[in-house]
Scaffold this motif. Sequence first.
Motif, PDB file in Angstrom:
ATOM      1  N   GLU A 267       0.875  -1.173   0.000  1.00 35.77           N
ATOM      2  CA  GLU A 267       0.000   0.000   0.000  1.00 35.77           C
ATOM      3  C   GLU A 267       0.909   1.219   0.000  1.00 35.77           C
ATOM      4  N   THR A 268       0.866   1.986  -1.075  1.00 40.05           N
ATOM      5  CA  THR A 268       1.811   3.080  -1.270  1.00 40.05           C
ATOM      6  C   THR A 268       1.068   4.389  -1.509  1.00 40.05           C
ATOM      7  N   LYS A 269       1.468   5.419  -0.760  1.00 41.17           N
ATOM      8  CA  LYS A 269       0.918   6.764  -0.937  1.00 41.17           C
ATOM      9  C   LYS A 269       2.080   7.702  -1.226  1.00 41.17           C
ATOM     10  N   ASN A 270       1.941   8.475  -2.297  1.00 42.52           N
ATOM     11  CA  ASN A 270       2.977   9.425  -2.696  1.00 42.52           C
ATOM     12  C   ASN A 270       2.372  10.796  -2.938  1.00 42.52           C
ATOM     13  N   PHE A 271       3.131  11.820  -2.544  1.00 44.29           N
ATOM     14  CA  PHE A 271       2.707  13.203  -2.794  1.00 44.29           C
ATOM     15  C   PHE A 271       3.916  14.022  -3.191  1.00 44.29           C
ATOM     16  N   ALA A 272       3.753  14.854  -4.196  1.00 41.43           N
ATOM     17  CA  ALA A 272       4.795  15.795  -4.592  1.00 41.43           C
ATOM     18  C   ALA A 272       4.157  17.156  -4.822  1.00 41.43           C
ATOM     19  N   GLY A 273       4.777  18.176  -4.284  1.00 39.05           N
ATOM     20  CA  GLY A 273       4.262  19.528  -4.456  1.00 39.05           C
ATOM     21  C   GLY A 273       5.390  20.514  -4.660  1.00 39.05           C
ATOM     22  N   THR A 274       5.154  21.518  -5.500  1.00 39.32           N
ATOM     23  CA  THR A 274       6.162  22.539  -5.775  1.00 39.32           C
ATOM     24  C   THR A 274       5.504  23.903  -5.858  1.00 39.32           C
ATOM     25  N   PHE A 275       6.115  24.872  -5.183  1.00 41.03           N
ATOM     26  CA  PHE A 275       5.736  26.280  -5.304  1.00 41.03           C
ATOM     27  C   PHE A 275       6.911  27.023  -5.914  1.00 41.03           C
ATOM     28  N   GLU A 276       6.638  27.880  -6.887  1.00 45.90           N
ATOM     29  CA  GLU A 276       7.674  28.727  -7.463  1.00 45.90           C
ATOM     30  C   GLU A 276       7.153  30.161  -7.551  1.00 45.90           C
ATOM     31  N   TYR A 277       8.015  31.099  -7.204  1.00 45.69           N
ATOM     32  CA  TYR A 277       7.662  32.515  -7.236  1.00 45.69           C
ATOM     33  C   TYR A 277       8.814  33.283  -7.856  1.00 45.69           C
ATOM     34  N   ALA A 278       8.516  33.994  -8.939  1.00 52.86           N
ATOM     35  CA  ALA A 278       9.517  34.810  -9.616  1.00 52.86           C
ATOM     36  C   ALA A 278       9.072  36.257  -9.545  1.00 52.86           C
ATOM     37  N   PRO A 279       9.610  37.075  -8.619  1.00 51.18           N
ATOM     38  CA  PRO A 279       9.178  38.471  -8.511  1.00 51.18           C
ATOM     39  C   PRO A 279       9.549  39.301  -9.726  1.00 51.18           C
ATOM     40  N   ASN A 280      10.588  38.854 -10.458  1.00 59.19           N
ATOM     41  CA  ASN A 280      10.968  39.526 -11.699  1.00 59.19           C
ATOM     42  C   ASN A 280      11.701  38.513 -12.562  1.00 59.19           C
ATOM     43  N   ASP A 281      12.196  38.969 -13.729  1.00 57.72           N
ATOM     44  CA  ASP A 281      12.835  38.063 -14.663  1.00 57.72           C
ATOM     45  C   ASP A 281      14.169  37.529 -14.162  1.00 57.72           C
ATOM     46  N   ASN A 282      14.750  38.152 -13.149  1.00 54.07           N
ATOM     47  CA  ASN A 282      16.085  37.781 -12.696  1.00 54.07           C
ATOM     48  C   ASN A 282      16.101  37.014 -11.375  1.00 54.07           C
ATOM     49  N   MET A 283      14.938  36.756 -10.816  1.00 62.36           N
ATOM     50  CA  MET A 283      14.926  36.143  -9.495  1.00 62.36           C
ATOM     51  C   MET A 283      13.805  35.109  -9.393  1.00 62.36           C
ATOM     52  N   LYS A 284      14.077  34.038  -8.664  1.00 60.68           N
ATOM     53  CA  LYS A 284      13.071  33.003  -8.459  1.00 60.68           C
ATOM     54  C   LYS A 284      13.286  32.337  -7.111  1.00 60.68           C
ATOM     55  N   PHE A 285      12.188  32.033  -6.429  1.00 64.76           N
ATOM     56  CA  PHE A 285      12.219  31.275  -5.186  1.00 64.76           C
ATOM     57  C   PHE A 285      11.385  30.010  -5.381  1.00 64.76           C
ATOM     58  N   PHE A 286      11.765  28.959  -4.660  1.00 57.19           N
ATOM     59  CA  PHE A 286      11.041  27.692  -4.850  1.00 57.19           C
ATOM     60  C   PHE A 286      11.000  26.904  -3.545  1.00 57.19           C
ATOM     61  N   PHE A 287       9.992  26.043  -3.474  1.00 59.47           N
ATOM     62  CA  PHE A 287       9.866  25.094  -2.371  1.00 59.47           C
ATOM     63  C   PHE A 287       9.316  23.792  -2.929  1.00 59.47           C
ATOM     64  N   ASP A 288      10.016  22.682  -2.667  1.00 59.82           N
ATOM     65  CA  ASP A 288       9.607  21.355  -3.129  1.00 59.82           C
ATOM     66  C   ASP A 288       9.351  20.451  -1.935  1.00 59.82           C
ATOM     67  N   ALA A 289       8.356  19.614  -2.066  1.00 66.17           N
ATOM     68  CA  ALA A 289       8.081  18.605  -1.044  1.00 66.17           C
ATOM     69  C   ALA A 289       7.701  17.299  -1.729  1.00 66.17           C
ATOM     70  N   VAL A 290       8.326  16.221  -1.300  1.00 63.72           N
ATOM     71  CA  VAL A 290       7.973  14.879  -1.757  1.00 63.72           C
ATOM     72  C   VAL A 290       7.788  14.023  -0.514  1.00 63.72           C
ATOM     73  N   VAL A 291       6.618  13.440  -0.362  1.00 63.87           N
ATOM     74  CA  VAL A 291       6.297  12.642   0.826  1.00 63.87           C
ATOM     75  C   VAL A 291       5.832  11.269   0.355  1.00 63.87           C
ATOM     76  N   ASN A 292       6.434  10.235   0.914  1.00 67.73           N
ATOM     77  CA  ASN A 292       6.104   8.860   0.544  1.00 67.73           C
ATOM     78  C   ASN A 292       5.781   8.053   1.794  1.00 67.73           C
ATOM     79  N   ASP A 293       4.774   7.222   1.679  1.00 71.30           N
ATOM     80  CA  ASP A 293       4.344   6.379   2.794  1.00 71.30           C
ATOM     81  C   ASP A 293       4.009   5.010   2.219  1.00 71.30           C
ATOM     82  N   GLN A 294       4.784   4.018   2.634  1.00 71.53           N
ATOM     83  CA  GLN A 294       4.532   2.679   2.086  1.00 71.53           C
ATOM     84  C   GLN A 294       4.498   1.625   3.188  1.00 71.53           C
ATOM     85  N   GLU A 295       3.526   0.747   3.070  1.00 62.73           N
ATOM     86  CA  GLU A 295       3.474  -0.452   3.899  1.00 62.73           C
ATOM     87  C   GLU A 295       3.614  -1.656   2.977  1.00 62.73           C
TER      88      GLU A 295
END
Length: 987
Positions: A267-295
Amino acid sequence: MSHKLSKITLAVISATALGMSLSTQAQEAPKKAADDLEVIEVSGIRQSLTNALAQKRSADSLVEIIEAVDIGKLPDQNLAEVLENVTGIQITREAGVGTGVQIRGTNANRTEVNGVSTVGSGSGRSGISFEDVSAAIISGVEVIKSPEAKTIEGSVGATINLKTIRPLQLNETLGSIRVQGEDSSLSTDGVTPRVSGAWGDNWELDSGGKFGVVFSGSYSEQDVTAFRPRADRDNSVAADSGAASAQSFDFLPVQFLIQDYDNYEYETKNFAGTFEYAPNDNMKFFFDAVVNDQERRQESSRVQASGLSDLRNVSIPSEFETVNFGSLDGQNLGSIQAAVRGVIPVEDGGGDPNLRFSSDTNSRITKSKIFRIGGEWQGDRLFASVEASTSRSDSTTPSFNTTLNFINPNVATNSSNENGTPFEYDLTGDALTFGIATGEANAPTMAQLLDPANVVLRDVNQGQDESENTEDAFRTDFTYYLDDVITSVDFGYRYSKTSSMSDQVRANVGLRNMADSPTGDLFAQLLTAGPDNFNDGDGRALYIRDFLLINPELASSDPQAVLAALNQAIEANNAITGSDRGPISSPTSQVNAFFDIEEETHALYAQANFEYGMFRGNFGLRYLETEVTSLGNSVTQDGSGNELVTQVTSKGDYDFFLPRFNLAANVSEDVIVRLGWSKDIRRPDFDDLSTSVTFGTSPNSAVSIGNSGLEPEEVTSFDISTDWYFAPAALLSVGYFHKTRSDLHVTQQVDPFEDPSTGFRDTNGPECEGGGIFNPIADINVFGPDAGVGLCVPTQTTINDSGETTQQGIELAAQYDLSNFEKELGWASGFGVVANYTYQEFSGGESFDTATSRANAVFALTTGNPDADISAKQSLIDLSENAYNITFYYEKYGLSARARYTWREGYRSTDFGSTSSFPWGFPVVQEDRGQLNASISYDVNDQLNIGIEAVNLTESEVSQSCVNEGALLCFQGITDRRITFGASYRF
């Protein structure tokens, strides 16, 4: 002919151009690339192959790329089988499911997610298990065969980077859902569900910036079954022995028989999420999350015929075969006859052979998390990025394994809790079959086999092991752009803190006297009939169909209730027999097996990227220093014999310089020659560093002993390849690789001495002068004159090979489709082919495997040398010299079909069923095997797709031979065919 870029291809070319030029120049790169490159408008399979080639073609180093056909639709459901599409990669399977990946003949690889190091559920270094991550949340896979200076160290074969979807690269709202069911040909649980989906979008902000988000997830259940019969024939009856069974020739009698039924429920549960924010053409911020749960719940069973060796001088086989052992390291081992048919009667006195029933519930529950946060900034000439990440895997491995002895009511009994049952065997036709010898007068009936009063409790092995693995990292990377031959310079720093904690929580109890062993009627509520379909895989007529088990499903789901019922049975038995046997305790921490190891690493790198005429590439240096702190327990005794536990901390450190160089030459418009040279290291697995010792009750299993003095392996790699892109979405490629490894991590097994005439080992201890280690709780079984526990057993230790080893090989790849000939071929232009072939070889080293004393007694007969002492230089485990796969596909008019046949040559393996030791002293050979997978899907409309996939369509079996390839068949794996069907919908 007009050509148009697909959206993803544009994104690929844009990203590549941005990484190689200044920010102002990067804004014009997509249009220039579109003008210079000939690309075609494609979709589905062709789109994934075209995008992958575009990335491979633009890379400066040697990489292989796999892109998803669509959201959540990589070529296979299992990530290991996805990687099998890549040249130079083979995989190993457990119960037919891909679990291990060998790249260029080695398991020593690294796995990343979006460039972040991952940790596994055990004590290894390769990262997250491919069982734990669903292919449904992965958009692409990158295999880095030739590392750059900025590539994180730790891989011998390659670095595998699993990529998720980046929201700011989306050109439109992403929305999809996929619903499937899977059916296994050997499972009795019916169809299991799979659901996956993804959603993502990005938005222009009023402030002028841009924000994007992607979420993807999956839920799956899977029921996997395999039948694995085993037969040991590692003893001998000499022609001049005078035994009743002696023939006019020497022969190998049957020693041990197992009917192993493996069942795993995932029994496997997987989640992946990403947020990206670019305030202008020269800058970017990001946050990634990958969560896995397996029995992964195991509900397996074993039926074994033990004690057969006591009958080797009595049981007369009715048929023999000639076994040619071939040669090892130039030593001709000769040939001998081996028993393949016969009946093993009950010995005089009724003690042997024994019939045993075991249930195994060695499950694994793993929760893993990967988080990454950071930002990027692009200036006129300087690019900078900062990133912090954490990767964690927490696992428990609950187990409640029991063994019952069958007490044959038709045979005399004594104080021992076992007696004899007659067997017949038939090892002809490449099948290892055995069953009850129903023709014998003392053979049990079906009713007797299923009568709870005729089984007694023999072993209870409980476990609740825990492991915690973490890696926290911080890195900062910079690129400075130049207007010269040196186009840019990369430099950076990475800090990482890695830890591995293992706590073995166990309780092993063996009952050997009839007075101490409760009969099954005292715990009948726990018993269930074992699986009766062992013939489903190959239609065998001879097998054991009727037997009782402690219900593995109940033992897995409610071990405390099972333990309480067994203790009640022991108490009731004591009242009947007068025994003072105490209750079985719950598992407790094994203090002598605990370890907590921590590593801190600082790494610096500098890398120059260049381009001149037809040449481009990079060269640089990576420097690292690591400090290791190991915490363990020292267990001693005081003057009164009380156990004293003291925590002991030890430290060590090392540093390495790792130079790396990559060159790509566009010798013509469509031909690229690549050259790579690099150094890397491979750190020891954490459990190989621990000196903790854990004992089990089996006399056959080797005791693992760690080596705190292990050093990292060093590997020097050289690559050269030529790629010819002779048509759009087409490739012919040939490459050569060479790896020199020093301080290779190899396993050294030391077997205890066995008397060649009796087969007995030392049962006195505590020293084992003839080799091995004294195990105070191991069952003596047939290795001593009297029943009981405590004897010498094999040991396994990982050491650094004192010599250098080399791995070298040739990789060939081809890819082509007929889409350019639509006018000429019409519907037939939908066909295409992808194929690859790998040849590789291993040589060198100074470590040897040695034959057991029993095996040397056999080789004394086959070679005519009474002092035979056979050994062989260790080969590389899981390395196949030859391997290939070929995929044919068809895609047109909404129809997409694919068939892939994969074949790999025989290889040495340590997977030998429920034991970690080898009867002959050498790893087994898994014979040549091919497997056919196929899929077909249809686009009902632009949103809805329906399809069906098949894994192991021809139900290809696994065969293993002892000593040498094709020598003595000793183990089989009869695996299932898995069919997955369902539909996907894009919003």
